[in-house]
Design a protein around this motif. Structure first.
Motif, mmCIF file in Angstrom:
data_model
loop_
_atom_site.group_PDB
_atom_site.id
_atom_site.type_symbol
_atom_site.label_atom_id
_atom_site.label_comp_id
_atom_site.label_asym_id
_atom_site.label_seq_id
_atom_site.Cartn_x
_atom_site.Cartn_y
_atom_site.Cartn_z
ATOM 1 N N ALA A 227 0.634 -1.344 0.090
ATOM 2 C CA ALA A 227 -0.100 -0.014 0.096
ATOM 3 C C ALA A 227 0.972 1.308 -0.092
ATOM 4 O O ALA A 227 0.445 2.273 -0.805
ATOM 5 N N LEU A 228 1.972 1.297 0.731
ATOM 6 C CA LEU A 228 2.818 2.369 1.014
ATOM 7 C C LEU A 228 3.498 2.659 -0.513
ATOM 8 O O LEU A 228 3.695 3.885 -1.126
ATOM 9 N N ALA A 229 3.967 1.647 -1.130
ATOM 10 C CA ALA A 229 4.426 1.908 -2.542
ATOM 11 C C ALA A 229 3.476 2.215 -3.493
ATOM 12 O O ALA A 229 3.829 2.891 -4.427
ATOM 13 N N GLN A 230 2.142 1.501 -3.647
ATOM 14 C CA GLN A 230 1.268 1.997 -4.441
ATOM 15 C C GLN A 230 0.788 3.374 -4.374
ATOM 16 O O GLN A 230 0.295 4.138 -5.016
ATOM 17 N N GLN A 231 0.971 4.174 -3.136
ATOM 18 C CA GLN A 231 0.583 5.537 -2.771
ATOM 19 C C GLN A 231 1.809 6.306 -2.975
ATOM 20 O O GLN A 231 1.663 7.518 -2.490
ATOM 21 N N GLY A 232 2.823 5.613 -3.732
ATOM 22 C CA GLY A 232 4.155 6.639 -3.928
ATOM 23 C C GLY A 232 4.923 6.971 -2.867
ATOM 24 O O GLY A 232 5.647 8.064 -2.965
ATOM 25 N N ALA A 233 5.025 6.235 -1.726
ATOM 26 C CA ALA A 233 5.889 6.636 -0.749
ATOM 27 C C ALA A 233 7.316 6.313 -1.058
ATOM 28 O O ALA A 233 8.254 6.875 -0.128
ATOM 29 N N VAL A 234 7.813 5.556 -2.130
ATOM 30 C CA VAL A 234 9.114 5.110 -2.120
ATOM 31 C C VAL A 234 9.876 6.266 -2.998
ATOM 32 O O VAL A 234 11.122 6.638 -2.597
ATOM 33 N N ARG A 235 9.244 6.743 -4.048
ATOM 34 C CA ARG A 235 10.060 7.359 -4.750
ATOM 35 C C ARG A 235 10.793 8.771 -4.250
ATOM 36 O O ARG A 235 11.970 9.040 -4.526
ATOM 37 N N PRO A 236 9.741 9.614 -3.359
ATOM 38 C CA PRO A 236 10.245 10.666 -2.764
ATOM 39 C C PRO A 236 11.568 10.368 -1.730
ATOM 40 O O PRO A 236 12.306 11.066 -1.461
ATOM 41 N N LEU A 237 11.359 9.157 -1.195
ATOM 42 C CA LEU A 237 12.496 8.499 -0.317
ATOM 43 C C LEU A 237 13.759 8.552 -1.081
ATOM 44 O O LEU A 237 14.996 9.005 -0.701
ATOM 45 N N GLU A 259 13.124 -1.211 5.056
ATOM 46 C CA GLU A 259 11.750 -1.921 5.364
ATOM 47 C C GLU A 259 10.851 -2.096 4.259
ATOM 48 O O GLU A 259 10.242 -2.978 4.007
ATOM 49 N N LEU A 260 10.973 -1.005 3.368
ATOM 50 C CA LEU A 260 9.921 -0.842 2.365
ATOM 51 C C LEU A 260 10.163 -1.860 1.353
ATOM 52 O O LEU A 260 9.124 -2.294 0.498
ATOM 53 N N SER A 261 11.462 -2.277 1.126
ATOM 54 C CA SER A 261 11.989 -3.311 0.006
ATOM 55 C C SER A 261 11.611 -4.810 0.338
ATOM 56 O O SER A 261 12.071 -5.615 -0.231
ATOM 57 N N ARG A 262 11.355 -5.041 1.732
ATOM 58 C CA ARG A 262 11.224 -6.326 1.994
ATOM 59 C C ARG A 262 9.965 -6.911 1.290
ATOM 60 O O ARG A 262 9.056 -6.519 1.184
ATOM 61 N N GLY A 263 10.321 -8.320 0.439
ATOM 62 C CA GLY A 263 9.415 -8.700 -0.302
ATOM 63 C C GLY A 263 9.111 -7.991 -1.471
ATOM 64 O O GLY A 263 7.981 -7.663 -1.867
ATOM 65 N N SER A 265 8.187 -5.322 -3.961
ATOM 66 C CA SER A 265 7.032 -5.480 -5.067
ATOM 67 C C SER A 265 7.620 -4.559 -6.172
ATOM 68 O O SER A 265 8.575 -4.070 -6.327
ATOM 69 N N ARG A 266 6.674 -4.640 -7.430
ATOM 70 C CA ARG A 266 7.111 -4.098 -8.587
ATOM 71 C C ARG A 266 7.225 -2.631 -8.411
ATOM 72 O O ARG A 266 7.847 -1.805 -9.135
ATOM 73 N N ALA A 267 6.232 -2.100 -7.797
ATOM 74 C CA ALA A 267 5.888 -0.631 -7.575
ATOM 75 C C ALA A 267 7.013 -0.069 -6.702
ATOM 76 O O ALA A 267 7.441 1.050 -7.097
ATOM 77 N N CYS A 268 7.417 -0.746 -5.854
ATOM 78 C CA CYS A 268 8.559 -0.319 -4.882
ATOM 79 C C CYS A 268 9.841 -0.087 -6.069
ATOM 80 O O CYS A 268 10.743 0.709 -5.837
ATOM 81 N N ALA A 269 10.183 -1.276 -6.659
ATOM 82 C CA ALA A 269 11.372 -1.413 -7.401
ATOM 83 C C ALA A 269 11.155 -0.172 -8.389
ATOM 84 O O ALA A 269 12.147 0.686 -8.819
ATOM 85 N N GLU A 270 10.208 -0.193 -9.143
ATOM 86 C CA GLU A 270 9.989 1.039 -10.131
ATOM 87 C C GLU A 270 10.385 2.343 -9.607
ATOM 88 O O GLU A 270 10.903 3.312 -10.119
ATOM 89 N N GLN A 271 9.498 2.752 -8.482
ATOM 90 C CA GLN A 271 9.864 3.732 -7.756
ATOM 91 C C GLN A 271 11.105 4.191 -7.434
ATOM 92 O O GLN A 271 11.752 5.431 -7.294
ATOM 93 N N LEU A 272 11.693 3.118 -6.870
ATOM 94 C CA LEU A 272 13.184 3.355 -6.324
ATOM 95 C C LEU A 272 14.012 3.750 -7.328
ATOM 96 O O LEU A 272 15.029 4.593 -7.555
ATOM 97 N N SER A 273 13.859 3.009 -8.525
ATOM 98 C CA SER A 273 14.593 3.202 -9.617
ATOM 99 C C SER A 273 14.491 4.547 -10.347
ATOM 100 O O SER A 273 15.286 5.478 -10.734
#
Length: 937
Positions: A227-237, A259-263, A265-273
């Motif tokens: 849910a955090l990744a889908q709400q855009g929490a990763v990219r600003p970090l 913590e956000l990258s455990r398991g 998700s695709r959304a997390c990886a995309e935003q971090l990249s």
């Protein structure tokens, strides 16, 4: 300056009363005093700086009911309407306390909300600070949630955009999120988008740290992380991390991203990249501070679960970072498997893309993966490592290096190993060398059409219906390599490349048969690739590799993979592997394991095995041996075998002689090699030397039996049963009439034994039976004139068959009297004494009769392998031949045959001549002496 002593006006009771009064009256009715300080402000300040910070202060505050009015005060503050956006980004840094304790009062110089008076903002600052400090205690967190304190905090976060208030609100929410129930309520209240907005709007480092920590604590479960990744929490970090913040914020960011990258998700990886976080994370992997360094490394490891980000991760230097860290942890003392597990998983996932495989190979990754396969402590990861090595299937240089490092026997050992505990990877972890097609459902993209055409053309699919558009490398990590064409010559070779009839999938052609892809699939795929080399003998035709393949084929819980059968067929059909099969005793192993059903672990202790597939295994073994026969009887094979037998090392010569009866059927070939050129005697002479193979004597017994069958092809596989001697109609006994009370004719002589027993005899009959007794009784010795002749060194039982023989008895049963029963020792027995006496008295007929009796009793139906060595120890040449004949007779149980040969070798000791001659006589069909006893059992 010392702190002022508390006055009654500043007591906890006063503070709580002011807090309760303010909660009841509302914030709008408060009046300033001449000193610009209200009783509520003084109470909040005292609570924050004195009572809450004191030991046990939070618990007393909660026990006195302070949380209820405090939350009521915050609800009143949250009722203030939304504030307009801030007009400027500049603000003075606010001083906030640490996560666990309060700090000095907030500065009013921070950016303010025009609609919120300064006095009210200060009151709100103090109240939020008190609440955040109280929420460091578990009981207070539970109480705040019960009293509904989460929603007012979310409302304040939305309405009041002052940095100090945002800071304290985020800190309170972060503390509350430490409870799973509260964490869910915070998500449901819609706090995540507001916290994400604060990441981009706030400029204060301490406020950002509180917001980042709150997001980290909100990532307490896979659902919340998604849910955090889908709400855009990763990219600003990631963007904040790329901006090179101060050390404290850097630590907070890497901990949150971990913590956000455990398991992941695709959304997390995309935003971090997209946020540019890969490069900073790689740089932080060498940070001097350990906590930052390890958080960055583990975040990179987590990102490897998403195939879409792995190429970019490799370009940023992540491969070298993860590989180096895994090498360090494996080399460090005390680094347990738990600390290595995420890095092993990451390195294995990096092998799925060609660009990362090249980097990993150049950085020493192949050696590391091989080290993992050799490490028994890493057995749970072995299936994952083998699957990762499949990525190098078409990298010739890497395969050569892996082969040199000893991969093949390790792969063979994996075929029947225990399954690891590793979790299955999702489809997102698939190789990004084959990106997912972003097309509507059931619509085939061009690349899929071309892939499908390739699969059908190569025979991996029978038609378009066999392939789903949802196919991905997850189902089949790599297309199986094309099988080599069937050999064009010799012509007979092509007939034996087929899968055995009993092991094929019924109802489908071999080309369209489904390939089972179990846990052994990656290992078999790599072994198949190695077997396609022009000369795979050095790696695959070895004892460990063949044992692994045969153990899988015969011990798999279900039908074995056809790929394993093709590997064995391919090896036996390759002329380059013939010498290796001979040197490694591979042909003998194929026959023992598949045709005879005796695996190495079944020898010498017999183990029960299911017989359901015995006929299929026998058919497979005969097919493989026939493949080797085709190679052995070709001109190349004849030259190779002749060279091995005549010019090879002593070990190779013995192995060649032992193997020839299994793979040579042309009489002209095996006669020339085994008889004319001394191969048989070479094998027999090696029996009493140290064994070059654990199953050498088993193989040798089987080889000699096969050679005997080749020498006498018309021999029945089992001898017909015969009547035992003790059941034959006895011949008339000619000595018994002398023993009665009225002997006819009357004895004219008595023999005196050492025991004092007198045995009657006829001088004339005794003199004619043996040259010894003729000289003794009718010559010039004194015994010729004596009526009582002593016979020294004879017991009554040993003398009994001698007296019968002297008087013409043949087959009357007297020879059976001194023979002990099977299982009793023969050495030192009356049978040995009788045999020695028969030789001493020059009675060859009696010797033969006694030997026949020994052989019939001990090598008959009641005898076993242990009896063979007992009989051989008597040292009689005829009995040695009888022992060899019992051992090598057609139809004998292979295990009994081998055990008997082991006993013969042990009995022979260093005197190998008698055993060699006896075995040679039986194999060659040469009769030694008179006809031996019946050997049927």
């Amino acid at each position: 300056m010392a702190a002022a002593r508390p006055t009654p006006a500043d007591s906890l009771s006063f503070c709580l009363s002011q807090l309760t009064a303010a909660a009841g009256e509302g914030l709008g009715g408060l009046k300033d005093t001449a000193t610009n300080e209200t009783p509520l402000g003084r109470a909040l300040l005292a609570l924050r700086t004195r009572y809450v910070k004191a030991a046990g202060g939070i618990e007393r505050f909660r026990a006195r009911g302070g949380l209820l009015p405090l939350l009521a005060l915050l609800r009143q503050a949250s009722a203030v309407g939304p504030a307009p956006p801030q007009t400027g980004s500049g603000s003075a840094p606010s001083s906030v306390e640490s996560e666990a304790s309060g700090g000095p009062a907030p500065s009013v110089a921070s950016s303010s909300t025009p609609s919120l008076p300064a006095r009210l903002r200060k009151t709100l600052d103090l109240a939020l600070s008190i609440l955040a400090n109280c929420c460091t205690e578990g009981a207070c967190r539970t109480e705040v949630r019960r009293l509904g304190g989460i929603l007012p905090l979310v409302t304040i976060l939305q309405c009041v955009k002052t940095d100090s208030i945002q800071n304290r609100t985020a800190r309170a929410l972060g503390n509350l999120a430490m409870e799973p129930e509260s964490c869910g309520d915070i998500h449901s209240a819609g706090a995540v988008p507001l916290l994400v907005e604060s990441l981009t709007a706030c400029q204060d480092s301490q406020c950002l740290q509180s917001v980042v920590r709150a997001l980290r604590n909100l990532a307490d479960s896979p659902q919340h992380r998604l849910a955090l990744a889908q709400q855009g929490a990763v990219r600003p970090l990631a963007e904040l991390l790329a901006a090179a913040p101060d050390p404290a914020l850097t630590l907070a960011l890497v901990r949150a991203l971990l913590e956000l990258s455990r398991g992941c998700s695709r959304a997390c990886a995309e935003q971090l990249s997209l946020g540019g976080g890969l490069g900073p994370l790689v740089s932080l992997a060498s940070h001097p501070k350990r906590v930052v360094r390890e958080a960055a490394i583990l975040t990179l490891a987590n990102l490897c679960a998403q195939g879409l980000v792995r190429p970019a991760l490799g370009n940023a230097g992540g491969v070298e970072v993860l590989l180096g860290e895994l090498q360090r942890r494996r080399g460090a003392s005390g680094a347990g498997p738990a600390s290595q597990q995420p890095l092993v998983r990451a390195v294995c996932l990096l092998c799925r893309e060609a660009i990362n495989r090249a980097r990993l190979r150049d950085a020493g990754g192949l050696e590391l993966l091989m080290g993992l396969l050799r490490d028994p402590r890493a057995s749970a990861w072995h299936p994952r490592v083998v699957a990762a090595l499949v990525g190098f299937l078409y990298d010739t240089g890497a395969l050569s290096r892996l082969q040199a490092l000893g991969l093949v026997p390790l792969l063979a050992g994996q075929l029947c190993g225990e399954a690891g505990d590793e979790e299955e990877e999702g489809k997102e972890a698939a190789s990004w060398d084959f990106p997912e097609e972003q097309t509507p459902e059931r619509v085939e993209a061009g690349s899929f059409r071309s892939l499908r055409s390739w699969l059908i053309s190569e025979g991996y699919a029978a038609g378009p219906g066999d392939i789903s558009p949802d196919w991905s490398p997850e189902r089949c990590p790599l297309p199986p390599p094309p099988e080599p064409a069937e050999p064009a010559s010799p012509a007979r070779g092509s007939a034996f490349m087929r899968t055995p009839r009993a092991l094929r999938t019924p109802g489908r052609s071999p080309a369209a048969a489904e390939e089972p892809w179990g846990r052994e699939g990656p290992a078999l795929l790599l072994l198949s690739r190695f077997s396609q080399a022009p000369d795979p003998s050095g790696a695959l035709v070895t004892g460990p590799a063949l044992c692994g393949l045969l153990a899988y084929v015969t011990g798999a819980p279900g039908p074995p993979s056809p790929r394993a059968l093709r590997i064995l067929a391919r090896l036996t059909c390759n002329p380059a592997c013939l010498e290796a099969f001979v040197r490694s005793y591979g042909a003998a192993l194929l026959r023992a394991w598949l045709v005879l059903g005796v695996a190495p672990e079944d020898w010498p202790t017999l183990r029960s095995r299911p017989l359901t597939l015995r006929s299929q295994h026998r058919e497979l073994g005969e097919m493989l041996l026939q493949n080797l026969t085709v190679q052995a009887e070709s001109p190349f094979g004849v030259g190779a075998l002749t060279h091995l037998l005549l010019s090879g090392s002593p070990e190779d010569r013995v192995a060649c002689a032992l193997t020839l009866p299994f793979i040579c059927r042309k009489p002209s070939l095996w006669r020339r090699l085994l008889l004319d050129q001394g191969g048989l005697r070479l094998l027999l002479s090696a029996l009493t030397r140290p064994a070059p193979h654990p199953l050498f004597l088993f193989f040798a017994a089987d080889s000699l039996s096969c050679l005997q069958s080749l020498m006498s092809p018309t021999t029945s596989p089992a001898l017909p049963p015969t009547i035992p001697l003790d059941l034959d109609p006895p011949s008339p006994c000619l000595y018994e009439p002398l023993l009665g009370p009225a002997p006819i004719p009357a004895p004219d002589l008595h023999f005196l034994l050492d025991s004092g027993l007198r045995l009657p005899a006829q001088r004339a009959a005794s003199s004619t039976a043996s040259p010894f007794f003729r000289a003794l009784l009718a010559g010039s010795f004194a015994e010729a004139q004596m009526d009582l002749v002593p016979l020294r060194g004879l017991s009554p039982s040993a003398a009994w068959p001698i007296l019968h023989h002297l008087h013409g008895c043949r087959g009357c049963g007297a020879a059976l009297q001194p023979i002990p029963l099977p299982g009793q020792p023969l050495l030192g027995s009356e049978a040995e004494e009788a045999l020695e006496a028969a030789g001493r008295f020059l009675l060859p007929g009696l010797e033969e009769e006694l030997e026949e009796a020994v052989g019939h009793i001990h090598l008959g139906p009641q005898g076993g392998p242990e009896s063979v060595s007992e009989v051989f120890r008597l040292g009689r040449p005829r009995l040695a031949v009888h022992c060899a004949r019992w051992t090598l007779r057609p139809g004998q149980c292979p295990r009994k045959r081998a055990l008997a040969l082991v006993g013969l070798v042990e009995a022979a000791g260093e005197e190998a001549g008698p055993l060699t001659e006896a075995l040679l006589a039986v194999v060659m069909g040469v009769e030694v002496g008179s006809k031996g006893p019946s050997l049927d059992c």
